[in-house]
Design a protein around this motif. Structure first.
Motif, short mmCIF file in Angstrom:
data_model
loop_
_atom_site.label_atom_id
_atom_site.label_comp_id
_atom_site.label_asym_id
_atom_site.label_seq_id
_atom_site.Cartn_x
_atom_site.Cartn_y
_atom_site.Cartn_z
N LYS A 1 38.44 52.22 31.81
CA LYS A 1 39.41 52.52 32.86
C LYS A 1 38.77 52.45 34.24
CE LYS A 1 42.81 56.01 34.22
NZ LYS A 1 43.38 57.35 33.89
N ALA A 2 37.55 52.98 34.36
CA ALA A 2 36.85 52.93 35.65
C ALA A 2 36.52 51.49 36.04
CB ALA A 2 35.58 53.77 35.58
N ALA A 3 36.15 50.66 35.06
CA ALA A 3 35.84 49.26 35.35
C ALA A 3 37.08 48.51 35.83
CB ALA A 3 35.25 48.59 34.11
N VAL A 4 38.24 48.78 35.19
CA VAL A 4 39.49 48.13 35.61
C VAL A 4 39.87 48.56 37.02
CG1 VAL A 4 41.96 47.96 35.12
CG2 VAL A 4 40.31 47.83 33.25
N GLN A 5 39.70 49.84 37.33
CA GLN A 5 40.02 50.33 38.67
C GLN A 5 39.10 49.70 39.72
OE1 GLN A 5 42.55 52.11 39.52
NE2 GLN A 5 42.00 52.28 41.68
N ASN A 6 37.84 49.55 39.40
CA ASN A 6 36.91 48.90 40.34
C ASN A 6 37.31 47.45 40.57
OD1 ASN A 6 35.42 51.24 40.52
ND2 ASN A 6 33.97 50.64 38.92
N ARG A 7 37.78 46.78 39.51
CA ARG A 7 38.20 45.39 39.67
C ARG A 7 39.44 45.29 40.56
NH1 ARG A 7 36.31 40.18 39.32
NH2 ARG A 7 38.14 38.82 39.35
N LYS A 8 40.38 46.20 40.40
CA LYS A 8 41.58 46.18 41.24
C LYS A 8 41.22 46.41 42.71
CE LYS A 8 44.91 47.71 37.74
NZ LYS A 8 45.86 48.79 37.34
N GLU A 9 40.33 47.34 42.96
CA GLU A 9 39.92 47.59 44.34
C GLU A 9 39.21 46.38 44.94
OE1 GLU A 9 37.54 51.07 44.26
OE2 GLU A 9 39.21 52.44 43.77
N TRP A 10 38.41 45.72 44.14
CA TRP A 10 37.71 44.53 44.64
C TRP A 10 38.69 43.41 44.94
CZ3 TRP A 10 36.83 39.46 43.08
CH2 TRP A 10 35.79 38.80 43.72
N ASP A 11 39.68 43.19 44.05
CA ASP A 11 40.70 42.16 44.30
C ASP A 11 41.50 42.47 45.56
OD1 ASP A 11 39.89 40.81 42.06
OD2 ASP A 11 41.43 41.68 40.75
N LEU A 12 41.83 43.75 45.78
CA LEU A 12 42.58 44.12 46.97
C LEU A 12 41.77 43.85 48.23
CD1 LEU A 12 45.11 45.43 48.17
CD2 LEU A 12 44.01 47.66 47.88
N THR A 13 40.48 44.13 48.18
CA THR A 13 39.62 43.86 49.34
C THR A 13 39.54 42.37 49.63
OG1 THR A 13 38.31 45.82 48.77
CG2 THR A 13 37.32 44.23 50.28
N GLN A 14 39.45 41.55 48.58
CA GLN A 14 39.37 40.11 48.78
C GLN A 14 40.68 39.55 49.34
OE1 GLN A 14 36.64 38.12 48.37
NE2 GLN A 14 35.54 40.03 48.06
N SER A 15 41.82 40.06 48.87
CA SER A 15 43.11 39.57 49.38
C SER A 15 43.30 39.94 50.85
CB SER A 15 44.25 40.14 48.53
OG SER A 15 44.26 41.56 48.61
N LYS A 16 42.87 41.14 51.24
CA LYS A 16 42.97 41.53 52.65
C LYS A 16 42.08 40.65 53.52
CE LYS A 16 44.18 46.41 51.99
NZ LYS A 16 43.74 47.81 52.22
N ALA A 17 40.91 40.34 53.02
CA ALA A 17 40.01 39.48 53.80
C ALA A 17 40.60 38.09 53.98
CB ALA A 17 38.65 39.40 53.12
N LYS A 18 41.23 37.54 52.93
CA LYS A 18 41.85 36.22 53.05
C LYS A 18 43.04 36.26 54.00
CE LYS A 18 40.50 34.53 48.48
NZ LYS A 18 40.98 34.06 47.15
N GLY A 19 43.84 37.36 53.96
CA GLY A 19 44.98 37.48 54.87
C GLY A 19 44.55 37.54 56.32
#
Length: 299
Positions: free
Chosen positions: A217-235
């Motif tokens: 569960k912690a690994a999945v949450q870390n992945r979601k946070e990382w994806d959100l950070t990458q999408s904000k950077a691309k935006g």
């Protein structure tokens, strides 16, 4: 196997090579020195010779059984292969008469926690714990690196280039470890003697009070946070590109010159054909007049 060319062709020349284990190079331009002037005597190690007044020779280089070459200030692994220890060589002594190796003065080191971003353990020397080791105690040479990331080492153009064994005035870059030069990290990525080096890896402890499901569960949450950070950077990057105005394109001087030239040719051609048509009263306009009028309209 007695055919030398066959051995070279099959890359088997090492089978008949004589071992260089135990070969050493003495310190240049230094003769025998008394035992009480050595670093072993300063460390309080008992003299293995008949008398402390006996002299010894110091070495600047020694070849181990596996072919590694060690020297003072270099690091070695010693002890048992299953549980090796790491130490720094301080002195290599040879008997002046028998030319046999007396021993190597080694400072033991303690491997501490891993340092980021290298993920290598810090290799800290233990003060006042020197020991005199025999040739058989040394397993291999180990590689250490300086902790440049923590101390901010930078590259400087200070090293003279050596070309054809001559020092030139040309310079090349090098890293000067002026801040904490003894802060060394054990290089666990070396390939030579890797079977011994791998046993020095720290075993990472398992997280306390965490089950397998909690770690997933912690690994999945870390992945979601990382994806959100990458999408904000691309935006943010795409928004900056949209805000930048498009620069107006500069006029092409060749196209303008070509247009003026075509216009002049068409107008001059119209005048010539018009004068020719007027000179013949009642005549039907020729094809040249129609073509030139069309050229004028196009112009």
């Amino acid at each position: 196997m007695n055919d030398r060319e066959f051995r070279e062709f099959m890359c088997m020349t090492a089978l008949d090579e004589q071992s260089k284990a135990g070969q050493y190079i003495l310190v240049a331009k230094e003769g025998a020195i008394p035992w009480n002037t050595t670093k072993c005597a300063e460390a309080g190690i008992d003299c293995p010779l008949a008398s402390e007044l006996d002299t010894v020779l110091r070495c600047q280089d020694l070849t181990l059984a596996n072919g590694d070459r060690i020297a003072p200030s270099k690091y070695v692994a010693y002890g048992e292969k299953d549980l090796p220890k790491v130490g720094q060589v301080q002195e290599i002594l040879v008997h002046p008469t028998h030319k046999s190796l007396i021993g190597m003065l080694v400072v033991p080191c303690v491997l501490e926690s891993e340092i980021e971003p290298y993920r290598f353990p810090r290799c800290r020397r233990v003060a006042n714990a020197q020991c005199l080791l025999s040739f058989e105690d040394i397993l291999c040479a180990v590689s250490t690196i300086h902790n440049c990331a923590e101390h901010g080492c930078v590259s400087t153009m200070t090293r003279n280039v050596i070309q054809e064994r001559q020092i030139t005035i040309n310079r090349e870059s090098e890293y000067l470890h002026s801040v904490e030069p003894e802060d060394r990290l054990l290089n666990l990525a070396q390939l030579r003697s890797s079977s011994i080096i791998q046993s020095l890896h720290h075993v990472l402890p398992e997280p306390e009070h965490q089950t397998c499901q909690e770690m997933i569960k912690a690994a999945v949450q870390n992945r979601k946070e990382w994806d959100l950070t990458q999408s904000k950077a691309k935006g943010n990057t795409s928004a900056k590109k949209r805000k930048q105005p498009n620069a107006p394109s500069a006029p092409n001087p060749h196209q303008a010159t070509r247009a003026r030239t075509n216009g002049q040719l068409c107008s001059s051609h119209i005048e010539e054909t018009t004068s020719t048509a007027v000179s013949v009263p009642g005549a039907i306009p020729s094809a040249d007049v129609r073509d030139t009028s069309q050229c004028a309209n196009n112009a």
